[in-house]
Design a protein around this motif. Structure first.
Motif, PDB file in Angstrom:
ATOM      1  N   GLY A   1      30.601  54.925 -63.345  1.00  0.00           N
ATOM      2  CA  GLY A   1      30.063  56.279 -63.375  1.00  0.00           C
ATOM      3  C   GLY A   1      31.148  57.207 -63.852  1.00  0.00           C
ATOM      4  N   PRO A   2      30.983  58.487 -63.893  1.00  0.00           N
ATOM      5  CA  PRO A   2      29.704  59.174 -63.645  1.00  0.00           C
ATOM      6  C   PRO A   2      28.800  59.137 -64.869  1.00  0.00           C
ATOM      7  N   PHE A   3      27.559  59.437 -64.658  1.00  0.00           N
ATOM      8  CA  PHE A   3      26.588  59.460 -65.749  1.00  0.00           C
ATOM      9  C   PHE A   3      26.680  60.774 -66.507  1.00  0.00           C
ATOM     10  N   PRO A   4      26.230  60.789 -67.762  1.00  0.00           N
ATOM     11  CA  PRO A   4      26.165  62.073 -68.471  1.00  0.00           C
ATOM     12  C   PRO A   4      25.160  63.015 -67.796  1.00  0.00           C
ATOM     13  N   LYS A   5      25.319  64.311 -68.029  1.00  0.00           N
ATOM     14  CA  LYS A   5      24.466  65.334 -67.412  1.00  0.00           C
ATOM     15  C   LYS A   5      22.973  65.057 -67.611  1.00  0.00           C
ATOM     16  N   SER A   6      22.634  64.686 -68.867  1.00  0.00           N
ATOM     17  CA  SER A   6      21.216  64.513 -69.182  1.00  0.00           C
ATOM     18  C   SER A   6      20.594  63.428 -68.314  1.00  0.00           C
ATOM     19  N   PHE A   7      21.386  62.373 -68.020  1.00  0.00           N
ATOM     20  CA  PHE A   7      20.864  61.284 -67.194  1.00  0.00           C
ATOM     21  C   PHE A   7      20.720  61.735 -65.740  1.00  0.00           C
ATOM     22  N   GLN A   8      21.674  62.512 -65.274  1.00  0.00           N
ATOM     23  CA  GLN A   8      21.628  62.981 -63.885  1.00  0.00           C
ATOM     24  C   GLN A   8      20.386  63.823 -63.614  1.00  0.00           C
ATOM     25  N   LEU A   9      19.920  64.521 -64.670  1.00  0.00           N
ATOM     26  CA  LEU A   9      18.765  65.406 -64.503  1.00  0.00           C
ATOM     27  C   LEU A   9      17.546  64.670 -63.953  1.00  0.00           C
ATOM     28  N   LEU A  10      17.480  63.369 -64.263  1.00  0.00           N
ATOM     29  CA  LEU A  10      16.386  62.548 -63.743  1.00  0.00           C
ATOM     30  C   LEU A  10      16.182  62.790 -62.263  1.00  0.00           C
ATOM     31  N   SER A  11      17.303  62.855 -61.556  1.00  0.00           N
ATOM     32  CA  SER A  11      17.238  62.900 -60.101  1.00  0.00           C
ATOM     33  C   SER A  11      17.567  64.274 -59.557  1.00  0.00           C
ATOM     34  N   THR A  12      18.503  64.961 -60.220  1.00  0.00           N
ATOM     35  CA  THR A  12      19.002  66.196 -59.629  1.00  0.00           C
ATOM     36  C   THR A  12      18.362  67.424 -60.256  1.00  0.00           C
ATOM     37  N   GLY A  13      17.562  67.220 -61.321  1.00  0.00           N
ATOM     38  CA  GLY A  13      16.983  68.370 -62.011  1.00  0.00           C
ATOM     39  C   GLY A  13      15.814  68.961 -61.241  1.00  0.00           C
ATOM     40  N   PHE A  14      15.514  70.224 -61.558  1.00  0.00           N
ATOM     41  CA  PHE A  14      14.358  70.900 -60.969  1.00  0.00           C
ATOM     42  C   PHE A  14      13.533  71.501 -62.088  1.00  0.00           C
ATOM     43  N   ILE A  15      12.249  71.669 -61.829  1.00  0.00           N
ATOM     44  CA  ILE A  15      11.400  72.335 -62.816  1.00  0.00           C
ATOM     45  C   ILE A  15      11.836  73.789 -62.889  1.00  0.00           C
ATOM     46  N   PRO A  16      12.240  74.253 -64.062  1.00  0.00           N
ATOM     47  CA  PRO A  16      12.725  75.637 -64.161  1.00  0.00           C
ATOM     48  C   PRO A  16      11.593  76.636 -63.923  1.00  0.00           C
ATOM     49  N   ASP A  17      11.964  77.828 -63.470  1.00  0.00           N
ATOM     50  CA  ASP A  17      10.960  78.843 -63.194  1.00  0.00           C
ATOM     51  C   ASP A  17      10.611  79.576 -64.479  1.00  0.00           C
ATOM     52  N   VAL A  18       9.422  79.328 -65.009  1.00  0.00           N
ATOM     53  CA  VAL A  18       9.036  79.954 -66.281  1.00  0.00           C
ATOM     54  C   VAL A  18       8.810  81.449 -66.110  1.00  0.00           C
ATOM     55  N   PHE A  19       8.614  81.872 -64.862  1.00  0.00           N
ATOM     56  CA  PHE A  19       8.380  83.304 -64.637  1.00  0.00           C
ATOM     57  C   PHE A  19       9.686  84.076 -64.525  1.00  0.00           C
ATOM     58  N   GLY A  20      10.800  83.310 -64.575  1.00  0.00           N
ATOM     59  CA  GLY A  20      12.089  83.958 -64.631  1.00  0.00           C
ATOM     60  C   GLY A  20      12.559  84.591 -63.341  1.00  0.00           C
ATOM     61  N   VAL A  21      11.834  84.392 -62.259  1.00  0.00           N
ATOM     62  CA  VAL A  21      12.269  85.011 -61.002  1.00  0.00           C
ATOM     63  C   VAL A  21      13.440  84.241 -60.415  1.00  0.00           C
TER      64      VAL A  21
END
Lengths: 400, 518
Positions: free
Chosen positions: A161-181
């Motif tokens: 490890g560690p994995f590249p950022k893009s791979f980590q997103l699989l687990s650590t990413g969140f759906i971004p808030d499209v409403f921008g709040v």
């Protein structure tokens, strides 16, 4: 053969809620148990369990078990078992690490390759089970040893490890808030409300169909209360998640898989045939069902889902370790049985397996917060598995 | 119909068993409604009734499977009130029940089976010499010459049944209950078993015989109790009055069945199926040939019978034809509607218009845990689905149509088939194969283990199929059934066709002589 409409609508006695619940205890028992267990830990941990950050963790921690439980459900319904899933998940995590870290391959290549490798591994095991009739227990026990060893060999005994950022997103990413709040995350809440509405709509539609055919025995009040509870639970959970960082990517992957496999098992010919195969293989075969191919496919599918779980687990730890996936198969199998599947095949539901996995997950999480040692955690989990199966058998006997 | 014989009061002194006003309710169902049963000492008492009439429930009450307190009414055995709390209680009193499904372990020896749960022990150690010598004694009593150390699995069903009876003798039986003991036996084995019952009678052992076969009753029974819909309808004394089979049937079904086989006007059409030079070898011992050069044909609108003893290869022939579900190295030719047909796999056989209703519906025909609906559409799921997605409405409609057309008695198609009676289960199996839209149906023992009323319905369905221009091949061990239903009968023996008879000149004697002289 003629059809007369009159005979279709046979008069049903007005069902009472208590009687209905009694006769459907098997369907709702584990869901009620999950709610009770959550309430208990919520009380014991003085509210820590349902805090947004912990709730987010709960989903992340259990996602890979749930994903594998879906595949395992199909395997168990088909009348088999797969002991190799933990090792396969670990092996795929290692493979992903080697490809991403050692060979710098982009995530967009690594993920599909790993899924296909998982599919092939599952297919290979399925081949021996389906076409050579070697017991699944043996084949996958062998697979468990083989892929445990291959993981060690691939990683040369070390963590990668560690994995590249893009791979980590699989687990650590969140759906971004499209409403921008940002915080609270409005997208999460909107998605939650939409999901609740969709589930309520589907339930209402199937109820109205069932009423049309005069085969509905669920009392109306029960139907309303049940769906109101489910909807408010979903909205409340997404609200809680929204006040933290929103919906984890993993939760979305899980939701999509659960919805897809529920559909497959309930409404497709392939799902129906898997239940028939597990219920009575000889009768299924004599009904023109290609039982070998179905068994093969079930294991191939399991391999792919184990690979998906392995990727998510590796991304979560941000490293591939030789011990990754160790003992997962036991949690996965336990989840499926807690969820009401039958050891002899032919019986079980996707949603049951998910509930079973959550029961295990909430207990792990709750007991850890309470500071109960791993020793007693194991004991309690073992007893819960036993109790769940006893409860199921008891209800089955009562129904006879 | 005389319900009780006027002299009954005088004969009372010899009653060994009296069940008085037995009522047993399950949640929502009254299975038995004040049933009375009187068995005299040293008689063979036949208990008859349609499937689901309550015979087995009554016997479970008697043997303590349903313990005292879970039913109303009294059981008097040798004039004493009994309150059995379990099977071991009733067995201790000499009441022993032999179930339809044999309770024997195939991988243990005869001796071990005989004393299973009743071992000859000294200080917890089994005395083998004693076990073996007692086994030989008991085997002699039932007329078996096998060695006590023979593995049970090596015996045929008939001999296994005798072992089961010897097992009862080992327990000092006073009242022997046999639940359809001959349903899986061939004629000569059945005869042997019935003779044995007569012999026991001489020795003072009473028996209750549950059976569907009326000829057996007229042969051995001293009295008959008929049960219908959970109530005892009548008790007939075979020695005081002459009883015809029709009398019994009328009491069983509560109506006259003028003709046990519905009539049909045969309209023969084209040759639907032709089988030529069909040869099949055993799946494991490959050098053993099971089917030898069989040739037969079926026309549209025709019901063709295949007669033969059990083990004559009838089922093997049918299963090898249906997608090579049995056997190895299968050679031969099948033409359907005049064209060569590939029936080498089950899906291909179905696609070519063949259907096979298995002999063993629970093991091979049904998914017991699933609903009527699931079972009905199983062999033709494509028809109720598009792109692999099942159209729920259409599926429900289809199974509902078949449920009503075949008169499956159940409130809904969502009922699990394991909760249905044998006759209704068979109708579900038939629904499945009718929905696969076949040209030729092979029915293997289509009425085995189902009651008289349901049999008539099955016969009517078969006639309807023939009227619709389908070809029906009917395999049956009951010769009267073949004679009553078929336009033509092929006779099989030891894997070969040994004769063919037209309806006009077929008789039981002719069929038997073909088999014997072959």
């Amino acid at each position: 053969m003629s059809t007369t409409k009159e005979a279709m609508t046979e008069v049903q006695p007005a069902p009472s809620v208590a009687n209905y619940l009694k006769s459907h205890m098997r369907d709702y028992g584990m869901l009620i148990a999950l709610v009770v267990i959550m309430a208990m830990f919520q009380f014991l941990t003085e509210g820590t369990l349902m805090r947004p950050v912990n709730l987010t963790n709960l989903f992340l921690q259990n996602s890979y078990i749930i994903i594998m439980a879906i595949g395992m459900l199909l395997v168990i319904v088909a009348g088999h078992i797969d002991l190799s899933v933990g090792s396969v998940a670990g092996f795929i995590g290692a493979l992903a690490a080697v490809m991403s870290v050692n060979y710098d391959l982009p995530t967009i290549v690594v993920v599909p390759v790993c899924l296909v490798v998982g599919l092939i591994i599952g297919g290979l095991q399925g081949y021996w089970i389906a076409y050579w009739r070697i017991p699944a227990f043996i084949v996958t026990l062998a697979g468990m040893l083989v892929f445990r060893g291959l993981t060690l060999a691939l990683l040369a005994g070390q963590s990668v490890g560690p994995f590249p950022k893009s791979f980590q997103l699989l687990s650590t990413g969140f759906i971004p808030d499209v409403f921008g709040v940002g915080r609270p995350n409005v997208t999460a809440m909107v998605l939650g409300v939409l999901a609740a509405l969709a589930i309520a709509f589907l339930a209402a539609r199937s109820r109205s169909r069932a009423l049309k055919y005069g085969i509905q025995d669920e009392p109306f009040s029960f139907f309303i209360v049940k769906n109101a509870l489910i909807a408010s639970a979903i909205i409340y959970l997404t609200y809680l998640l929204g006040t933290y960082r929103g919906l984890p990517n993993v939760l979305m992957i899980m939701a999509v898989l659960v919805a897809f496999y529920t559909f497959v098992t309930n409404s497709t010919t392939i799902g129906r045939r898997i239940y028939a195969l597990g219920g009575n293989e000889k009768a299924a075969k004599l009904s023109g069902i290609n039982t070998e191919k179905l068994t093969f496919l079930t294991f191939a599918n399991m391999g792919m889902l184990a690979a998906a779980a392995g990727l998510i687990f590796a991304a979560r730890l941000n490293t591939a370790t030789p011990k990754a996936g160790f003992g997962f198969e036991l949690d996965v199998i336990a989840a499926v049985f807690i969820g009401g599947a039958s050891m002899t095949g032919g019986v079980g539901k996707v949603i049951g397996a998910v509930v079973g996995a959550f029961i295990m997950g909430v207990m792990n999480n709750g007991m850890s917060i309470l500071g109960i040692g791993i020793d007693w955690q194991q004991v309690i989990k073992g007893l819960v598995l036993l109790l769940a199966v006893i409860f199921d058998v008891y209800n089955k006997q009562k129904a006879r | 119909m005389a319900i009780t014989h006027p002299l009954m009061g005088l004969l009372m002194e010899n009653i060994i068993l009296e069940m008085r006003g037995i009522t047993k309710t399950f949640p929502g169902v009254k299975a038995l409604d004040s049933v009375n049963l009187k068995v005299r000492a040293g008689e063979i008492h036949a208990l008859v009734g349609e499937n689901g009439a309550g015979k087995s429930t009554l016997m479970k009450v008697l043997s303590g499977v349903y313990p005292h307190g879970s039913y109303e009414g009294d059981i008097l055995f040798n004039d004493q009130k009994m309150a059995f709390s379990g099977i071991s209680d009733s067995e201790e009193n000499g009441i022993i029940i032999i179930h339809q499904e044999l309770a024997l372990v195939p991988l243990l020896s005869i001796a071990e089976n005989l004393f299973l749960g009743n071992e000859n022990v000294e200080n917890g150690v089994i005395n083998w010499p004693k076990t073996f010598s007692r086994t030989q004694e008991l085997l002699a009593k039932v007329g078996l010459k096998e060695s006590a150390s023979t593995l049970l699995g090596q015996l045929g069903v008939g001999k296994q049944q005798l072992v089961e009876i010897a097992k009862a003798l080992a327990k000092d039986v006073k009242l022997l209950i046999l639940d359809e003991p001959t349903s899986a036996l061939q004629e000569n084995d059945s005869a042997k078993l019935l003779d044995l019952l007569l012999e026991f009678k001489e020795q003072g052992i009473s028996s209750i015989l549950i059976t569907h076969k009326l000829n057996e009753i007229s042969r051995v029974a001293d009295s008959i109790t008929v049960i219908r819909d959970g109530a005892s309808v009548s008790t007939l004394d075979c020695h005081a009055q002459s009883i015809s089979e029709e009398d019994i049937i009328r009491d069983m079904v509560g109506r006259d069945i003028a003709n046990r086989y519905p009539s049909r006007e045969t309209k023969l059409g084209e040759t639907l199926m032709q089988v030529r030079e069909w040869n099949v070898w055993h799946p494991e011992t490959v050098e053993r040939q099971i089917i030898h050069d069989i040739e037969f044909n079926v026309h549209a609108g025709e019901v063709v019978g295949i007669a033969g003893l059990m083990g004559s290869g009838r089922t093997e022939l049918a299963m090898s034809l249906f997608g090579q579900s049995y056997g190895k190295n299968i050679r031969g030719k099948v033409t359907l509607r005049g064209e060569d047909a590939d029936v080498s796999t089950v899906p291909k056989a179905i696609a070519n218009g063949l259907a096979y209703v298995t002999e063993d519906r629970k093991e091979l025909g049904l998914i017991l845990e699933e609903s009527i609906l699931t079972n009905t559409t199983l062999a033709n799921l494509e028809r109720v689905s598009s792109h692999g997605v099942i159209d729920e409405n259409m599926e429900r409609q289809v199974s509902e149509d078949y449920r009503r057309a075949l008169n499956v008695r159940t409130p809904s198609v969502f009922q699990k088939v394991m909760n249905l009676s044998g006759g209704n289960q068979q109708k579900v199996v038939l629904s499945k194969w009718l929905y696969s839209k076949p040209d030729v149906l092979i029915l293997d023992e289509p009425t085995r283990g189902i009651d008289v009323g349901a049999k008539f319905e099955i016969y009517s369905i078969i006639n309807q199929l023939a009227d619709d221009g389908k070809g029906v091949v009917m395999i049956s061990s009951e010769m009267p059934e073949l004679l009553g239903m078929c336009d033509r009968i092929y006779v099989m023996n030891e894997g070969r066709l040994v004769g063919e008879l037209d309806k006009a000149d077929a008789s039981q004697e002719k069929i038997m002589s073909m088999i014997v002289k072959a």
